[in-house]
Scaffold this active site. Structure first.
Site, PDB file in Angstrom:
ATOM      1  N   SER A   1       0.854  -1.183   0.000  1.00 58.60           N
ATOM      2  CA  SER A   1       0.000   0.000   0.000  1.00 58.60           C
ATOM      3  C   SER A   1       0.887   1.229   0.000  1.00 58.60           C
ATOM      4  O   SER A   1       2.071   1.163   0.357  1.00 58.60           O
ATOM      5  CB  SER A   1      -0.889   0.006   1.253  1.00 58.60           C
TER       6      SER A   1
ATOM      7  N   TYR B   1      -2.056  -0.205  10.478  1.00 60.01           N
ATOM      8  CA  TYR B   1      -2.055  -0.590   9.066  1.00 60.01           C
ATOM      9  C   TYR B   1      -0.715  -0.256   8.419  1.00 60.01           C
ATOM     10  O   TYR B   1      -0.133  -1.084   7.702  1.00 60.01           O
ATOM     11  CB  TYR B   1      -3.194   0.129   8.348  1.00 60.01           C
TER      12      TYR B   1
END
Length: 312
Positions: A175, A188
């Site tokens: 990501s 995250y």
């Protein structure tokens, strides 16, 4: 525990029973599919990038083993596969990446039915949000169990197969949060930073065995991870971080509403699958390239101010 595998379109696909720990399959071969067709194993295919990648690779001629933790969420994948006329190329297998037994049995099912694994796409993951002080250690561990340790477990199960084949491709979905940490999403970001380091090491280790290893680093896209991530954000009305967290929520909501089509990511994975010598990193999506260039060229304090200004 039972691992269930079935071909899309099987009239009994919703029926499965315990059978003393044995792997149960409703369909052990792909009808009308060549035995030499390459095989792709994809995790997290009930929605988002995983679902779209399964459809994309099946269209490219792969026998796709689409895995998900909860088989009751297979309806959208089934619908799209039938709509595209590729149902015979898609097999759904139950897999919980956080369960070692599930991982081993699912990979065993793939080998039993196909005899090989040519591509592994590690996509399964979710986002925990909240300011660091207010996120419980249980949630920190839950984040790492899926996004990092689950990815490692599936990779380790597949490596001996690819090493013996002397060829293979592993694509890890990272990501933009694996490139730069943002306030409110530390768990995250930490999991994706770890995936980045793991993938770099893996690429070094597997290069002499003919196994290619790639990172795909999407920015914001219209996938369910946004809604899930917003729902996972820990928020207390009396929090000292309330105003900052409210700003993060506003920014995240806006990003989810204006994000581009996630098919872009599936199409990129489809192109990588055809490459003989893919590079390590592929960043794409809204703001990703700008962030990478900015982080490389700008002093940290400047980048910090830009992010802070964007959250006001």
């Amino acid at each position: 525990m039972t691992v269930v595998a079935y071909k899309i379109g099987d009239v009994q696909q919703g029926m499965h029973t315990e059978n003393k720990g044995k792997v149960e399959t409703r369909e052990t071969i792909y009808s009308n599919v060549g035995e030499l067709d390459p095989v792709a194993l994809i995790t997290g295919t009930s929605s988002g990038f995983g679902l779209l990648t399964a459809i994309t690779l099946a269209k490219q001629g792969y026998r796709v083993v689409a895995t998900m933790r909860d088989l009751s969420r297979r309806e959208e994948l089934t619908r799209l596969a039938e709509q595209a006329g590729i149902s015979e190329r898609v097999q759904v297998v139950q897999l919980d990446v956080t369960d070692p037994e599930s991982v081993q049995k699912a990979v065993g099912t793939v080998l039993q039915n196909n005899g090989r694994i040519d591509i592994l796409v590690n996509n399964a993951g979710f986002a925990v949000g909240g300011f660091i002080e207010e996120v419980s250690m249980e949630d920190w561990r839950r984040q790492m169990e899926t996004n990092l340790f689950g990815l490692i477990a599936v990779t380790r199960a597949v490596l001996p197969v690819m090493r013996e084949q002397k060829q293979g491709l592993i694509i890890n979905l990272s990501s933009v949060s694996g490139l730069s940490g943002f306030p409110g999403y530390a768990p995250y970001a930490a999991s994706k930073f770890a995936v980045e380091g793991f993938t770099e090491s893996l690429r070094h280790e597997m290069s002499s065995f003919g196994v290619r290893v790639v990172l795909v680093e999407p920015g914001a896209y219209r996938t369910p991870i946004w809604n899930k991530g917003l729902g996972e954000i820990h928020r207390n009305e009396d929090s000292p971080y309330k105003h900052k967290l409210d700003a993060v929520l506003r920014y995240s909501k806006h990003a989810s509403e204006t994000a581009p089509d996630p098919q872009e990511v599936a199409d990129l994975i489809g192109r990588i699958a055809r490459m003989r010598a893919p590079r390590l990193r592929y960043a794409l999506g809204k703001g990703s390239r700008v962030l990478i260039i900015g982080k490389a060229l700008l002093p940290w304090k400047w980048l910090e101010r830009i992010i802070a200004r964007g959250l006001k």
